[in-house]
Scaffold this active site. Structure first.
Site, PDB file in Angstrom:
ATOM      1  N   TYR A  61       0.961  -1.123   0.044  1.00 36.44           N
ATOM      2  CA  TYR A  61      -0.022   0.029  -0.155  1.00 36.44           C
ATOM      3  C   TYR A  61       0.774   1.286   0.156  1.00 36.44           C
ATOM      4  CZ  TYR A  61       0.325  -0.193   5.270  1.00 36.44           C
ATOM      5  OH  TYR A  61       0.832  -0.129   6.591  1.00 36.44           O
ATOM      6  N   HIS A 173     -10.429  -3.638   1.932  1.00 37.64           N
ATOM      7  CA  HIS A 173      -9.929  -3.602   3.272  1.00 37.64           C
ATOM      8  C   HIS A 173     -10.305  -2.575   4.316  1.00 37.64           C
ATOM      9  CE1 HIS A 173      -6.542  -6.289   1.414  1.00 37.64           C
ATOM     10  NE2 HIS A 173      -7.416  -7.115   2.192  1.00 37.64           N
ATOM     11  N   TYR A 175     -10.683   0.453   3.516  1.00 39.32           N
ATOM     12  CA  TYR A 175     -10.089   1.795   3.525  1.00 39.32           C
ATOM     13  C   TYR A 175     -10.987   2.686   2.961  1.00 39.32           C
ATOM     14  CZ  TYR A 175      -5.915  -0.545   4.881  1.00 39.32           C
ATOM     15  OH  TYR A 175      -4.808  -1.453   5.444  1.00 39.32           O
ATOM     16  N   ARG A 223      -8.696  -2.603  -6.804  1.00 36.60           N
ATOM     17  CA  ARG A 223      -8.846  -3.544  -5.819  1.00 36.60           C
ATOM     18  C   ARG A 223     -10.290  -3.417  -5.106  1.00 36.60           C
ATOM     19  NH1 ARG A 223      -4.593  -5.916  -1.704  1.00 36.60           N
ATOM     20  NH2 ARG A 223      -4.696  -8.008  -2.444  1.00 36.60           N
ATOM     21  N   ARG A 298      -4.082 -18.199  -1.600  1.00 36.52           N
ATOM     22  CA  ARG A 298      -2.984 -19.191  -1.234  1.00 36.52           C
ATOM     23  C   ARG A 298      -2.594 -20.409  -2.079  1.00 36.52           C
ATOM     24  NH1 ARG A 298      -4.824 -19.950   3.853  1.00 36.52           N
ATOM     25  NH2 ARG A 298      -4.597 -22.108   3.538  1.00 36.52           N
ATOM     26  N   ALA A 320      -0.065 -13.539  -2.652  1.00 32.65           N
ATOM     27  CA  ALA A 320       0.874 -13.009  -2.079  1.00 32.65           C
ATOM     28  C   ALA A 320       1.630 -13.893  -1.409  1.00 32.65           C
ATOM     29  CB  ALA A 320       0.237 -11.985  -1.112  1.00 32.65           C
ATOM     30  N   ARG A 321       1.227 -14.660  -0.332  1.00 32.43           N
ATOM     31  CA  ARG A 321       1.963 -15.636   0.460  1.00 32.43           C
ATOM     32  C   ARG A 321       2.624 -16.806  -0.261  1.00 32.43           C
ATOM     33  NH1 ARG A 321      -2.595 -16.696   4.806  1.00 32.43           N
ATOM     34  NH2 ARG A 321      -3.756 -16.182   3.003  1.00 32.43           N
ATOM     35  N   MET A 463      22.753 -39.878  18.659  1.00 35.46           N
ATOM     36  CA  MET A 463      24.236 -39.594  18.603  1.00 35.46           C
ATOM     37  C   MET A 463      24.617 -39.147  20.180  1.00 35.46           C
ATOM     38  SD  MET A 463      25.106 -40.277  15.653  1.00 35.46           S
ATOM     39  CE  MET A 463      26.604 -39.558  15.218  1.00 35.46           C
TER      40      MET A 463
END
Ligand code: ADP
Ligand code: SF4
Length: 674
Positions: A61, A173, A175, A223, A298, A320-321, A463
């Site tokens: 942004y 989002h 905004y 968007r 995703r 994105a991710r 070990m």
């Protein structure tokens, strides 16, 4: 290897208004924690994405005016001409690999804190400034709206001068443009409020203004959150979300659609949503417009990506991710190496970075955020000058990452694991509700190690110091992990207690009997206590979740998971007892004290499970020191932390072997000016 023809469709160019994306891989905007403060870090990060084959790479942004200041979080700015040169570095870095550069112009309205600029926020109506209480955003009058449209236009012109190809009108989002769209936040009585046609007016004007300003050479993308997940009182995909798309269908050059309500809805972790989870909300958009559509979900599987295109859900694969976990995801599909995709596990550690105001990090990809700061590249690493032997002990996330990275550098590597299976803590944690995808941390590393002839794997090989001495490796690397502590010491309660009857998560995983009522005591505050509570409640236990914090799994606020988690626990019947510290365990009860007043109370308890912290496994290290054998500790056996930190610790060790351990570079002045 040649590309599988099944995936050809993903590599078709797509026209977006006046520009053409070279393929369908579209890195949608995502925060990096770099913002205007660290432009070189941001440019290098985006450049690596483009190099990895993302045909479109967008910024995070980018504020269009000082009345939209998200400090202390990292965001970009195009407030004046001095902002152009730093952002041009990002556009140049993306263009260097033939990709399109997109920029997400942003105004937060009532969501902007303006802590740095100290300007009052602006909103459709007088509204509490959500992230900066007790401040209030003031209502915009018609002159303010005219000025706002000018800010968007000016920022778009600056974005064009910086070299961006796709300029966003950002109405998602929660905004500012979205605050105008939603009935929940727009109660105006003028031409910008009331019926939907009026609430859409500002968005329509912004698209027209932006197109007029830069639309000759730049694509104008919108968007839009088509569903704010607040039911019928808000925008929904069946209701006003659909109507908005119908009204503006052909106006922008591209629709970038998602769900909103809060950022957490759009980037839900794997614990709370599967791959492709937004489809049910956004699938309708393509049927209403001829313009290309992109969304996210995703996506890491190329077959699912192809299905998204063929089923007409979207024209691009928005990500994105997945692009954070593997910047080279497109290149791997292109080159017939899709088996090498490092799949996002959906843990949202990346989200936490921005929420904490630090540079981006990723559990799966330890180089993310380190491109400029340390010069790390996800696919390239220097060959080690000598073919020395390295013995890595412990096959959890840290041991696997160390073995892989040392192997990539050409050392002769042996990886010994005490258990029958590799994976370490993942073998336990991935069995918790919703965390199965975490096993990808192991699976990807095992798969890649399998391709290296110089890495040998030894399961079922505990070990001791004598074994290690006999093995005779030049480099001994301890990745022996950690164990949950039994003394009740945690974030808040730092005085050890005697709790001989208590269990730890390790005991529960090992099958120790659990009888109700179960008290899970959280003084660690990440995922473990919440996930165990969920698991034990699902098994039918009466579960009491006691935490020293105000919220269950309070650190998950930063991974945008906390509200989902608390709702899930409440729904599962888990009783949550916040702000209480454990002071003692008696017969059939525990004693708790209020963290403010110290006032004590008793709570019935059949089984007490302590989730307070972990201790590093250092016994082997001590034995080796006694024999004079040098060893390096990495991951949890050095300092228990997140899986992301264990992987990073291992990668750092292996990458820096033989190299000077310099401090990370810090940004000072931009290196390029226009
Ligand atoms: P990290 O997150 O740092 O990788 P884990 O706890 O996930 O840590 O993994 C540590 C691994 O080390 C476990 O799988 C454990 O079985 C293994 N381990 C611990 N001690 C030894 C040892 N002496 N020899 C071989 N493996 C060991
Ligand atoms: Fe995916 Fe986790 Fe990496 Fe974020 S941090 S990109 S959610 S693996």
């Amino acid at each position: 290897m040649p590309r599988d023809p099944r995936y050809d469709i993903l590599f078709e160019p797509v026209r977006i208004g006046p520009v053409t994306a070279p393929n369908r891989f579209y890195q949608t905007a995502h925060a990096t924690g770099f913002g205007w403060q660290r432009p070189q870090s941001g440019a290098a990060l985006r450049g690596v994405k483009a190099e990895g084959g993302w045909g479109v790479v967008c910024t995070e942004y980018c504020s269009i005016h000082p009345s939209s200041d998200d400090s202390p979080y990292a965001f970009l700015t195009l407030w004046d001409d001095d902002d152009i040169a730093p952002l041009a570095q990002t556009a140049d870095a993306i263009h260097a690999h033939g990709s399109l550069a997109g920029i997400e112009l942003w105004h937060g309205g009532a969501h902007a804190s303006n802590r740095m600029t100290r300007l009052p926020g602006v909103a459709p109506d007088v509204q509490p400034a959500l992230y900066h209480l007790p401040a209030t955003a003031r209502a915009m009058d018609l002159a303010d709206i005219r000025a706002f449209r000018g800010w968007q236009r000016d920022a778009a012109l600056r974005a064009k001068r910086a070299g961006f190809d796709i300029v966003y009108v950002y109405a998602g989002h929660d905004y500012l443009p979205f605050q105008f769209l939603s009935r929940r936040t727009n109660h105006r009585g003028d031409a910008y409020g009331g019926p939907l046609e009026n609430r859409v007016r500002l968005l329509r004007e912004m698209i027209e203004d932006t197109k007029e300003a830069v639309g000759d050479t730049c694509a104008v993308a919108v968007r839009l959150a088509v569903d704010e997940l607040h039911g019928p009182e808000g925008i929904t995909s069946e209701g006003e979300g659909r109507e908005i798309i119908e009204m503006l269908a052909e106006l922008p050059d591209l629709w970038d659609v998602n769900v909103a309500g809060a950022l957490g809805n759009d980037s839900r972790s794997a614990r709370f949503s599967p791959e492709g989870f937004q489809e049910e909300n956004v699938a309708f958009v393509k049927s209403l417009t001829t313009k290309p559509v992109v969304s996210v979900g995703r996506f890491t599987s190329p077959d699912r990506m192809v299905a998204q295109i063929k089923r007409g859900v979207q024209d691009f694969i928005g990500a994105a991710r997945p692009s954070i976990a593997d910047p080279f995801l497109p290149a791997k599909i292109r080159d017939g190496r899709e088996d090498e995709i490092r799949e996002c596990i959906g843990c949202n550690i990346c989200r936490a970075a921005n929420n904490e105001g630090v540079g981006l990090r990723c559990t799966q990809n330890p180089t993310m955020g380190e491109e400029w700061r340390r010069g790390w590249h996800p696919e390239r690493i220097a060959v080690y000058p000598r073919r020395e032997k390295a013995l890595v002990i412990g096959g959890g996330p840290a041991g696997l990452e160390a073995a892989l990275t040392l192997g990539r550098r050409g050392l002769e590597v042996a990886l010994a694991e005490a258990g029958d299976a590799f994976g370490g803590r993942l073998l336990r944690e991935a069995t918790l509700p919703g965390l199965a995808t975490w096993m990808r941390v192991r699976d990807w590393r095992l798969h890649m190690i399998g391709k290296l002839p110089n890495v040998e794997m030894f399961p079922a090989s505990r070990m001791g110091a004598a074994d290690i001495a006999e093995f005779g490796a030049y480099h001994v690397v301890l990745a022996t992990g950690s164990g949950w502590r039994r003394d009740g010491v945690g974030v808040y309660a730092i005085r050890p207690l005697s709790l001989p009857e208590a269990l730890t998560p390790d005991d529960v995983f090992a099958g120790s009997p659990v009888t109700g009522p179960v008290v899970i005591y959280d003084d660690e505050h990440y995922f473990m206590a919440g996930a165990l509570a969920e698991k034990l409640a699902a098994q039918g236990h009466e579960v009491h979740y006691v935490t020293t914090a105000a919220l269950a799994s309070s650190w998950t606020v930063l991974t945008n998971e906390q509200d989902f988690l608390q709702a899930r626990l409440i729904t599962a019947g888990v009783a949550i007892h916040p702000l209480k510290a454990l002071t003692a365990q008696g017969k059939d009860e525990v004693r708790l004290a209020c963290v403010y007043t110290g006032r004590e109370e008793a709570m019935p308890c059949g089984t007490l499970v302590l989730c307070t912290g972990r201790l590093p496994e250092t016994a082997l290290s001590g034995d080796l020191a006694a024999r004079g054998i040098a060893a390096v500790r990495i991951g949890d056996c050095l300092a228990p932390s997140s899986i992301a930190d264990a992987v990073h610790s291992a990668h750092r060790y292996a990458r820096l072997l033989g190299e000077p351990d310099l401090p990370p570079r810090r940004e000072r002045a931009p290196e390029r000016s226009l």
